[in-house]
Design a protein around this motif. Structure first.
Motif, PDB file in Angstrom:
ATOM      1  N   UNK A  79       0.865  -1.196   0.000  1.00  0.00           N
ATOM      2  CA  UNK A  79       0.000   0.000   0.000  1.00  0.00           C
ATOM      3  C   UNK A  79       0.894   1.236   0.000  1.00  0.00           C
ATOM      4  N   UNK A  80       1.278   1.718  -1.182  1.00  0.00           N
ATOM      5  CA  UNK A  80       2.315   2.768  -1.259  1.00  0.00           C
ATOM      6  C   UNK A  80       1.904   4.121  -0.686  1.00  0.00           C
ATOM      7  N   UNK A 115      -3.603  -8.189   2.286  1.00  0.00           N
ATOM      8  CA  UNK A 115      -3.411  -7.668   0.923  1.00  0.00           C
ATOM      9  C   UNK A 115      -4.244  -8.482  -0.074  1.00  0.00           C
ATOM     10  N   UNK A 116      -4.237  -9.790   0.081  1.00  0.00           N
ATOM     11  CA  UNK A 116      -5.036 -10.683  -0.783  1.00  0.00           C
ATOM     12  C   UNK A 116      -6.508 -10.284  -0.761  1.00  0.00           C
ATOM     13  N   UNK A 117      -7.007  -9.995   0.440  1.00  0.00           N
ATOM     14  CA  UNK A 117      -8.424  -9.633   0.593  1.00  0.00           C
ATOM     15  C   UNK A 117      -8.725  -8.321  -0.144  1.00  0.00           C
ATOM     16  N   UNK A 118      -7.826  -7.373  -0.019  1.00  0.00           N
ATOM     17  CA  UNK A 118      -8.048  -6.085  -0.689  1.00  0.00           C
ATOM     18  C   UNK A 118      -7.988  -6.242  -2.208  1.00  0.00           C
ATOM     19  N   UNK A 119      -7.067  -7.077  -2.668  1.00  0.00           N
ATOM     20  CA  UNK A 119      -6.939  -7.319  -4.111  1.00  0.00           C
ATOM     21  C   UNK A 119      -8.174  -8.030  -4.645  1.00  0.00           C
ATOM     22  N   UNK A 120      -8.534  -9.102  -3.962  1.00  0.00           N
ATOM     23  CA  UNK A 120      -9.667  -9.925  -4.407  1.00  0.00           C
ATOM     24  C   UNK A 120     -10.966  -9.117  -4.456  1.00  0.00           C
ATOM     25  N   UNK A 180     -11.136  -5.829  -4.691  1.00  0.00           N
ATOM     26  CA  UNK A 180     -10.918  -4.526  -5.336  1.00  0.00           C
ATOM     27  C   UNK A 180     -11.156  -3.356  -4.377  1.00  0.00           C
ATOM     28  N   UNK A 181     -10.609  -3.455  -3.173  1.00  0.00           N
ATOM     29  CA  UNK A 181     -10.786  -2.392  -2.176  1.00  0.00           C
ATOM     30  C   UNK A 181      -9.576  -1.454  -2.210  1.00  0.00           C
ATOM     31  N   UNK A 182      -9.852  -0.174  -2.173  1.00  0.00           N
ATOM     32  CA  UNK A 182      -8.798   0.846  -2.124  1.00  0.00           C
ATOM     33  C   UNK A 182      -8.384   1.047  -0.661  1.00  0.00           C
ATOM     34  N   UNK A 183      -7.130   0.747  -0.309  1.00  0.00           N
ATOM     35  CA  UNK A 183      -6.709   0.858   1.106  1.00  0.00           C
ATOM     36  C   UNK A 183      -6.788   2.280   1.662  1.00  0.00           C
ATOM     37  N   UNK A 184      -6.913   3.278   0.812  1.00  0.00           N
ATOM     38  CA  UNK A 184      -7.083   4.629   1.352  1.00  0.00           C
ATOM     39  C   UNK A 184      -8.534   4.906   1.730  1.00  0.00           C
ATOM     40  N   UNK A 185      -9.470   4.266   1.059  1.00  0.00           N
ATOM     41  CA  UNK A 185     -10.889   4.413   1.404  1.00  0.00           C
ATOM     42  C   UNK A 185     -11.318   3.403   2.468  1.00  0.00           C
ATOM     43  N   UNK A 186     -10.429   2.487   2.773  1.00  0.00           N
ATOM     44  CA  UNK A 186     -10.728   1.457   3.774  1.00  0.00           C
ATOM     45  C   UNK A 186      -9.465   1.280   4.635  1.00  0.00           C
ATOM     46  N   UNK A 187      -9.277   2.192   5.597  1.00  0.00           N
ATOM     47  CA  UNK A 187      -7.997   2.217   6.313  1.00  0.00           C
ATOM     48  C   UNK A 187      -7.896   1.192   7.443  1.00  0.00           C
ATOM     49  N   UNK A 188      -8.254  -0.055   7.147  1.00  0.00           N
ATOM     50  CA  UNK A 188      -8.102  -1.084   8.166  1.00  0.00           C
ATOM     51  C   UNK A 188      -8.714  -2.390   7.734  1.00  0.00           C
ATOM     52  N   UNK A 189      -8.383  -3.438   8.497  1.00  0.00           N
ATOM     53  CA  UNK A 189      -8.897  -4.776   8.229  1.00  0.00           C
ATOM     54  C   UNK A 189      -8.808  -5.551   9.529  1.00  0.00           C
ATOM     55  N   UNK A 190      -9.535  -6.665   9.579  1.00  0.00           N
ATOM     56  CA  UNK A 190      -9.398  -7.565  10.728  1.00  0.00           C
ATOM     57  C   UNK A 190      -8.993  -8.944  10.228  1.00  0.00           C
ATOM     58  N   UNK A 191      -8.172  -9.631  11.026  1.00  0.00           N
ATOM     59  CA  UNK A 191      -7.641 -10.941  10.639  1.00  0.00           C
ATOM     60  C   UNK A 191      -8.489 -12.012  11.327  1.00  0.00           C
ATOM     61  N   UNK A 215      -7.457  -6.524  14.883  1.00  0.00           N
ATOM     62  CA  UNK A 215      -7.436  -5.532  13.809  1.00  0.00           C
ATOM     63  C   UNK A 215      -6.049  -4.934  13.490  1.00  0.00           C
ATOM     64  N   UNK A 216      -5.922  -4.477  12.269  1.00  0.00           N
ATOM     65  CA  UNK A 216      -4.872  -3.543  11.848  1.00  0.00           C
ATOM     66  C   UNK A 216      -5.564  -2.324  11.253  1.00  0.00           C
ATOM     67  N   UNK A 217      -5.015  -1.144  11.512  1.00  0.00           N
ATOM     68  CA  UNK A 217      -5.496   0.056  10.810  1.00  0.00           C
ATOM     69  C   UNK A 217      -4.289   0.809  10.279  1.00  0.00           C
ATOM     70  N   UNK A 218      -4.526   1.707   9.355  1.00  0.00           N
ATOM     71  CA  UNK A 218      -3.436   2.529   8.840  1.00  0.00           C
ATOM     72  C   UNK A 218      -3.924   3.926   8.528  1.00  0.00           C
ATOM     73  N   UNK A 219      -2.992   4.796   8.134  1.00  0.00           N
ATOM     74  CA  UNK A 219      -3.328   6.180   7.850  1.00  0.00           C
ATOM     75  C   UNK A 219      -2.136   6.889   7.254  1.00  0.00           C
ATOM     76  N   UNK A 220      -2.264   8.219   7.149  1.00  0.00           N
ATOM     77  CA  UNK A 220      -1.170   8.927   6.494  1.00  0.00           C
ATOM     78  C   UNK A 220       0.082   8.976   7.371  1.00  0.00           C
ATOM     79  N   UNK A 221      -0.081   8.840   8.680  1.00  0.00           N
ATOM     80  CA  UNK A 221       1.058   8.692   9.593  1.00  0.00           C
ATOM     81  C   UNK A 221       0.602   7.860  10.808  1.00  0.00           C
ATOM     82  N   UNK A 222       1.459   7.711  11.794  1.00  0.00           N
ATOM     83  CA  UNK A 222       1.125   6.858  12.942  1.00  0.00           C
ATOM     84  C   UNK A 222      -0.077   7.375  13.704  1.00  0.00           C
TER      85      UNK A 222
END
Lengths: 230, 230, 230, 230
Positions: free
Chosen positions: D86-87, D149-154, D156-167, D172-179
């Motif tokens: 997720x660049x 990553x597989x889930x987002x690819x499969x 077609x989810x944009x990681x910027x519009x969906x800033x997190x996932x659960x395993x 959970x993991x979340x992300x953003x423009x910084x910590x």
């Protein structure tokens, strides 16, 4: 004249927000002076953080104000009925604490499901019947006390072994040897009510073994108790 | 003589209210000094905010008081049985923490549903069978320890890989290498119990994959662990 | 010119985090000055702990900014519609408080289940219908106000006896005689919403008796009220 | 050399206990310096209240330690995979926060049920598939990143519009423009997860209208957003 009593009742009232039992002014503690036939009780609708000793109202057992400038709690008549019917109690608490109120709204006894409950309440915490239309429209607060008493009489419950009840559609009352003890029992009822709701969500048929109820109640109460320091 | 031990046990007891595991005096921590064959434990029914180092009671493994003026916790006999049966544990905690108690009241194991659980408890946290009438009426606290031990024996559970249990109709016990470690495990059990209740409410059939349980437990425990600093 | 109004609105906004009604900036309080035809409202997206009196924005009833450098809350148009339709209200609150939002997300009225609810809300707290596609894409915030008003009109509800509503799929609004009173009602709605969720979990068919609803509402409101000090 | 980065990552890590997202050391925040190809991350198993700036570990994108004396978080390999895939993300958070973890344990997406969710997450928060036996036993933490990553690819989810996932089975993991932004999203995910659990308990079929999801997400994000100050 009743300065010490007022001081104790103020302190007990201030424990309600401390223990998270009240939102705004939704609760009240009273204590009785049986020798002088008076009750000290929280004034109606006054915020806990501005309440002072002299705001505590002294009323007699007919509900007449004996000392104090403010109106006593609108629930005073309920307290009076309970003091009259239960001669061994010294303090009463009324709150709308969330988890006990849930069972009141459901119109169901708070079931005895474990030793936490058994340590304080000897059986299910009784929920009263609904008040009738007439009981609600006339002398509502007095009748609230009377339906509690009716429930204890009908079920042969000893108010010292069961220091509280919930009113159908309304909320809990607890009592104890003084105001502070009644607050203690209000905290416990709130905790066991919360546990009961969640326990039933994972096990609808859960119930305590009668012998375990006996054991834990008697471990803390009565002549054979051995919990704590003597 | 046992000043350092008492200090540690006091500190561990004070962690119980800090972590929100206790209401009033409903909990106790002990620690064993295996060389001298004594246990330091909380006094019965004493409030945490007034407890001092010298209130901690020292008892031997027959339950006789060796040092201290107060009665030891009424649960002392349970602690003693666990120390005798589980030779590698150094501290024990008993509480009525809300969420673990819910599973005890339901009479069900706290199911292992995710890695949070697996990081500390290698499998479902066992719930004991109910005590019999005789076990309750005679030597109740000792028998509470014995049913825990029976469950671990029957299920071939290693008490070091499963640092806790819940008693049917009652509440949890946890243990660890010392009192503070046992408190740590009590906090974790409370958290995973809360998660389990809610998880099952949205997915009644949820369960952890066995290989994920292995992975997370072994990531933090044993010779191949790699979590934390060495 | 509106310094006193801004001061009051700032104070009311700061009550939102104090009462645990907001996460981050998810809430806003406004108050109307009907004489001058202006509204004071929280600026959009500003954190509560850095907000100062002069950040409060003054807008007229067409939504034009009259005073202040910041953008008013993005929900300003909803507030304006409610002030225009409900001439007796003086303050409005919008939050995403957890328990009230749950009922909004469920698209269901918050049911009146007990006296805690009846003391403040004279009946079920209405949940609006869903907005249509067009109402969402054009003038969304204005339409949010309009569906609330539609619901009150359709059900013949008096906004003074029902100081709040929830929007389907969204969250609650409450109001009162001023901003602080509207916050008070927001706290109550959150509490009764939490109670309602749990009550229904143990008693799906629970409901308040109509006469008890009447009694408690009228005990605190209107000419025959007798709660509190006069 | 990376003092400012470490300072920011320390501050973001300390927000985790502040917002109640962590028990003990169960969480970590990292931030990437894409120019220098390094990541700053919490050390493994270190308590938040003793952590200092120089405890923060700097690793390169192969996981080699570049600066710092402590072991980096055991979850470092997960963070690295997410940064590589997720660049546009600058910070990542992992916790076991209670309510998000519940959905992970249930193996279900956190459903988008209202505008609170829509303001941050453009759709259901995806739950990954379970890892296979091999993925768990070899390179577990790296594979944890890969299934996200597989889930987002499969899907077609944009990681910027969906800033997190659960395993599944984990957390959970979340992300953003910084910590700090990633922590913000972790707080939101926890809140909407709690709301979702309770909403479904009163309305199992609840779901957000697609046009309301669009509206709220776009009100706060992208070129036509109008929430907050510009």
């Amino acid at each position: 004249m009743y300065q010490e009593l007022k001081q104790r009742v103020l302190a007990a009232n201030l424990q309600l927000p401390k223990y998270g039992l009240v939102t705004f002014t939704w609760g009240n503690v009273s204590e009785i002076d049986r020798e002088n036939g008076v009750i000290a009780i929280k004034p109606s609708g006054v915020e806990y953080d501005v309440m002072s000793e002299n705001d505590i109202v002294i009323v007699d057992l007919e509900g007449n104000r004996v000392e104090g400038d403010l109106n006593p709690s609108s629930d005073t008549a309920t307290h009076i009925e309970l003091y009259k019917a239960f001669p061994n109690i010294g303090g009463i608490v009324h709150t709308h604490s969330r988890n006990a109120t849930i069972w009141a709204q459901a119109g169901k006894d708070i079931p005895a499901l474990g030793t936490t409950h058994a340590d304080y309440f000897y059986g299910d915490v009784p929920c009263t019947r609904q008040l009738t239309h007439d009981e609600i429209t006339t002398d509502y607060e007095k009748n609230t006390g009377l339906v509690i008493i009716e429930e204890f009489t009908k079920r042969h419950i000893d108010p010292q072994a069961m220091p509280g009840a919930i009113i159908a559609g309304h909320a809990p009352f607890t009592w104890g040897k003084d105001g502070s003890d009644a607050v203690h029992n209000a905290v416990v009822m709130e905790e066991v009510a919360a546990m009961a709701t969640a326990t039933r969500s994972i096990s609808p048929e859960a119930a305590i073994q009668p012998e375990l109820l006996d054991k834990h109640y008697n471990r803390k109460h009565g002549k054979d108790s051995y919990y704590g320091q003597k």
